[in-house]
Scaffold this active site. Sequence first.
Site, mmCIF file in Angstrom:
data_model
loop_
_atom_site.group_PDB
_atom_site.id
_atom_site.type_symbol
_atom_site.label_atom_id
_atom_site.label_comp_id
_atom_site.label_asym_id
_atom_site.label_seq_id
_atom_site.Cartn_x
_atom_site.Cartn_y
_atom_site.Cartn_z
ATOM 1 N N GLY B 27 0.677 -1.227 0.092
ATOM 2 C CA GLY B 27 -0.118 -0.028 -0.034
ATOM 3 C C GLY B 27 0.911 1.348 0.034
ATOM 4 O O GLY B 27 1.794 1.360 0.905
ATOM 5 N N GLY B 29 -0.586 4.466 -0.109
ATOM 6 C CA GLY B 29 -1.662 5.510 0.092
ATOM 7 C C GLY B 29 -0.984 6.352 1.325
ATOM 8 O O GLY B 29 0.012 6.729 1.486
ATOM 9 N N ASN B 59 -6.048 12.702 -2.860
ATOM 10 C CA ASN B 59 -4.944 12.295 -2.148
ATOM 11 C C ASN B 59 -3.844 13.188 -1.638
ATOM 12 O O ASN B 59 -3.026 12.806 -0.576
ATOM 13 C CB ASN B 59 -3.874 11.038 -3.031
ATOM 14 C CG ASN B 59 -4.958 10.088 -3.632
ATOM 15 O OD1 ASN B 59 -4.725 9.499 -4.523
ATOM 16 N ND2 ASN B 59 -5.623 9.672 -2.829
ATOM 17 N N LEU B 60 -3.600 14.313 -2.362
ATOM 18 C CA LEU B 60 -2.420 15.060 -2.318
ATOM 19 C C LEU B 60 -2.451 15.753 -0.865
ATOM 20 O O LEU B 60 -1.237 16.385 -0.559
ATOM 21 C CB LEU B 60 -2.563 16.272 -3.515
ATOM 22 C CG LEU B 60 -2.548 15.567 -4.916
ATOM 23 C CD1 LEU B 60 -2.079 16.761 -5.828
ATOM 24 C CD2 LEU B 60 -1.341 14.460 -5.052
ATOM 25 N N ASN B 121 -8.542 -1.790 2.641
ATOM 26 C CA ASN B 121 -9.587 -2.871 2.492
ATOM 27 C C ASN B 121 -9.324 -4.096 3.307
ATOM 28 O O ASN B 121 -8.185 -4.503 3.446
ATOM 29 C CB ASN B 121 -10.129 -3.183 1.188
ATOM 30 C CG ASN B 121 -9.199 -3.768 0.274
ATOM 31 O OD1 ASN B 121 -9.269 -5.087 0.489
ATOM 32 N ND2 ASN B 121 -8.124 -3.235 -0.400
ATOM 33 N N CYS B 161 -3.986 -12.960 15.208
ATOM 34 C CA CYS B 161 -3.721 -12.451 13.787
ATOM 35 C C CYS B 161 -4.945 -11.626 13.642
ATOM 36 O O CYS B 161 -5.573 -11.153 14.433
ATOM 37 C CB CYS B 161 -3.861 -13.691 12.959
ATOM 38 S SG CYS B 161 -5.353 -14.368 12.388
ATOM 39 N N CYS B 176 -37.966 -2.416 3.133
ATOM 40 C CA CYS B 176 -38.875 -1.502 3.331
ATOM 41 C C CYS B 176 -38.548 -0.016 3.778
ATOM 42 O O CYS B 176 -39.268 0.863 3.541
ATOM 43 C CB CYS B 176 -40.074 -2.185 4.213
ATOM 44 S SG CYS B 176 -40.890 -3.528 3.463
ATOM 45 N N CYS B 431 -9.753 -19.272 16.410
ATOM 46 C CA CYS B 431 -9.684 -18.237 14.754
ATOM 47 C C CYS B 431 -9.432 -19.233 13.663
ATOM 48 O O CYS B 431 -8.607 -20.280 13.630
ATOM 49 C CB CYS B 431 -8.353 -17.683 14.904
ATOM 50 S SG CYS B 431 -8.034 -16.821 13.536
HETATM 51 ZN ZN LIG Z 1 -6.217 -15.553 14.158
#
Ligand SMILES: [Zn+2]
Lengths: 451, 631
Positions: B27, B29, B59-60, B121, B161, B176, B431
């Site tokens: 990433g 970003g 982004n700037l 994400n 994790c 509705c 997990c």
């Molecule tokens: Zn885990």
Amino acid sequence: MNGEHSLPDGSLPIENTNEVPQPAVNDPNAPNFIPFIPAVGNGFVPIPDPNFTNMTLPLNGVPSQMDAMAPTQTISADEIALYDRQIRLWGMQVQQRLRQANILLIGMRGLGNEIAKNLVLAGIGTLTVLDHELVTGEDLGVQFLVTEAHIGQNRAEAALPELQKLNPRVELYTDADDIKEKLPEYFHSFDITIATGLPVDVLCNINMACRAYGRKFYAADTHGMYGFIFADLCLHDFVVEKPRSNRPSKIGDMETPTRSVTAVDSKRENQTITDIIAYHETYTPLRLANLSPLPARSRNTRRSKMRVTPLLSCLRALFDFQSQSGGHLPVIRRPADLAMFTRLANQKHLELELLPETLRADFLRSFLQNLGAEISPVVAYLGGYLAQDVINVLGQKEAPLQNFLLFDGEDFTATQYSLHPINDDAMAMMNTNGLPMMPGPVPAEGPVTVT
Amino acid sequence: MPRDQYARQSLGSTYRLVKESRVLLVGAGGIGCELLKNLVLTGFGEIHIIDLDTIDLSNLNRQFLFRQEHIKKPKALVAKEVAQKFNPGVKLIAHHANIKDRQFNLEWFAGFNIVFNALDNMDARRHVNKMCLAVDVPLIESGTTGFKGQVQVIKKDKTACYDCTAKTTPISYPVCTIRSTPSQPIHCIVWAKSYLLPELFGVSEDEPTELDHSGDTDNVEEIEKLRQEAQALKKIRESMGSDDFAKHVFDKVFKEDIERLVNMEDMWKDKKPPEPLSYETLEQEASSINSSIKLDGQRIWSPAENFIVFKDSLSRLSHRLAEEQSKASKTAQPLPTITFDKDDDDTMDFVAATGNLRAIIFGIETKSSFDIKQMAGNIIPAIATTNAMVAGLCVMQAFKVLRGEFTRTRWLWLWNGSLRTDQLEKPNPECPVCSVAMGRVHVDLEKATLNDLVQDVLRTRLGYGEELTVLTDAGIVYDPDLEDNLEKKLTDLDIEDASFILVKDEEDDNPRIDLRLAIEAKKPTDQSKPVALVEKEGETLDIPRRPTKEDAPNGGDVDGDDANGSVVTNGFSIAPPTVKRKRDLVDDDAASGTPAKKLQGPVAAEVAKNSALNAIVIDEDDGTLLIADDD
Ligand SMILES: [Zn+2]
């Protein structure tokens, strides 16, 4: 705000005391920083009334330009698109206030680079970066606005082109003067002065010059994994929005010894009611804060004392060391420096009423090992924190730093310590006419030695 | 003095580890730009940076490696080019690609000392989490939202994790509420974005995820009516391009459908019934407004202004669709559609105007298009300072990770300026991702059959008995009753390079825990065996037995001595549940009272302040505020 005559805790305002910065007398290497507040007759600061007979407090009572200039110009669609993600956080009004702000940043080492980057990206109006030193080789390990080609050039001037590229809308100026040669009027034109990498005497003098014009002041410095930020915002008004609490705030409530509620409002959105509370915060200048005790709740139990970082004692020791040695840092290979620093650290630790076992030799050693160094992740944190506080203060939103932040990157702590004179101390301080009230150096008998 | 003078001084012997390290940054970003700067300046030896995105104007304000002239260029490549100047001595490698691409397989991940996640994400975060666990590479996971942020260190078997704690699921609304009884601005915006726009310009068969059908059976009649309404709207769609298309659409959704609702008197016993709008009246009012004025996105538009924007955006969208369809008809491609995109002004204007017109009908407060963009586009506020602080903390954690001092790494929370630390959680024994045993196999994909895997590796090499089940993402491919697949090639079962299979030991007597095997396309050294287990020298894969009820580990025994302050406000969990143990380190600020109370404060304040966040229409992005970095 203009009607406030005494501090919320009942003490008299301690800003504008008649203290005069004391040049280090016996040291030929003392920073060439003659008290720059022009002496009038008795050598006292001319404009605040030293006897507090005139209680209208003209200095703090005068709203700074920042407060006075209500945002008028509208922000263009281009700007809104550029600042979209932050306007969604702090709103248009804050963005407009940022655009009108005039900031002075002293010191363009790594920490200065980070602060400048964040303020320029945020879209403040005008930034002056001041540094009289030249770019060195080791600067490149932490400064991202300069490259090898800049070695030997003035730091502020060398950083300017890359800084401007971060946001062409910000008006940037450089100043290659030594800050120690500036007259107090210099600080008048800046809403906020941020001073980095300076010895405590210089910081105190800048602080008092800012105060003389009702201007806000930040100091910050870093040593490798460690660092601090200090804020003296004189008197500061701000607004916080929070969900309706069971115990609603009332006008006049003292939330802390320095923070009072000045207005209460609310708004409703869908099902939630949000309280909009205006606060008034009173500050203490660095020279006094540096002599002030820990707040009671940090020292009234053994457990709370255990939690106070030894960094506070070390930082105060470093301030004193620099005052007494012409501004230079302790040299780790010099036994006399180590002895003196250790003695000071123990002394400060005792003065703060902290427990001897919390000032460990390994911590002292680590602190000394880091002196003078700057590393990128730590200056990134400190520069981020400081710039955000400045942004909040300019926007008069969110509670600002009050008044010390101590950062320890080994332990991941960034703790706020609000250090103010308690009543008696403040009175004693005033009665000494600004002379140091601390006893002379105590003999070196602390339990800690560094070998 | 040399550029690494300070790093040597401050980091001591750790500096050598920094210099020799090979790290991956996922990433480029908000956090990524800051992290890259810190890593490059500190002198991390080799840094790989990967990002799929290109640079956008918005982004700037914080992604400081990017400038106006870089807009539309790949983030990873520009970031590399700019950051390289900070320190020519480090090796920088950029990948303008998706981290989930198969080229970034386990072997590739295994080559790094540390992986930094600076993602926006949940899906990609989960993927990197799984890959790092599979090759036991420490992962430093970070995210920010506005003034808040967090940093977490993930190390196999030592800490929790990413998937050890359940993440908030996206918010959805009963059909509705959206179609018949809106009561908040967000309901009208969802209607415009997820009903009206797709019905007119999209493929209406695609069910938007924001609509929750679980209550449908309680309202059979109403649901049937709504279906008919949608059918009628489709008919109107056929008149697209004609002069009175706008009037048809308007009269249908803002008049007739509303009149039908008004007639259902039961619905309006306790609330004000909606009031249909008149096309003619609004047209009249609009005629006195100069429609060429550029409408201000900050200001709340009048009904007539909304009407103007409705007509204008509808016409723009209609022309676009017609143009694209005529192009597509020549190439026999599937019919193009227009889907919502917050950065596509045509769809954004349409959603803002129609959402507001609907709000007017129902007596709901209208919003500026600036605010609607945030709600419809799930825009998360993002600032440079928080990203800078979080990125700094990531690198400070990395120093400890490089030294192997996992006990000194922490879970760090940035909460409106204050830094809170907590012990990292132990792995959650329940997990689904990290409680399983993990192994890798090298596979000759040209030859290998399922039998090679089951017999050679699972039974012979690992000692599994007869009773075992093998699953892929698609489901069971082998169990003792399903032997047909054994002779099939793995590739025929969609077991490809960089995929995972799960092995369940089904023996009654002392079964092993589940095993996740990572498939890597690589011919095993022993040519006679097309599938071979990968084991590091001196290590053998040991799959623990499933704990029995009696000796089950008592999870959550990690220093639970702090005040209990649950931080769920309005039923909307802002932080992972662990936040209740956050230790507040800004302990000198008496303003906020006891730590437990203080925890409540900022959380609820955040909700109140960003009430829009309460009602975000979440796309595939995180519902968990604290873990979302910006894009
Ligand atoms: Zn885990």
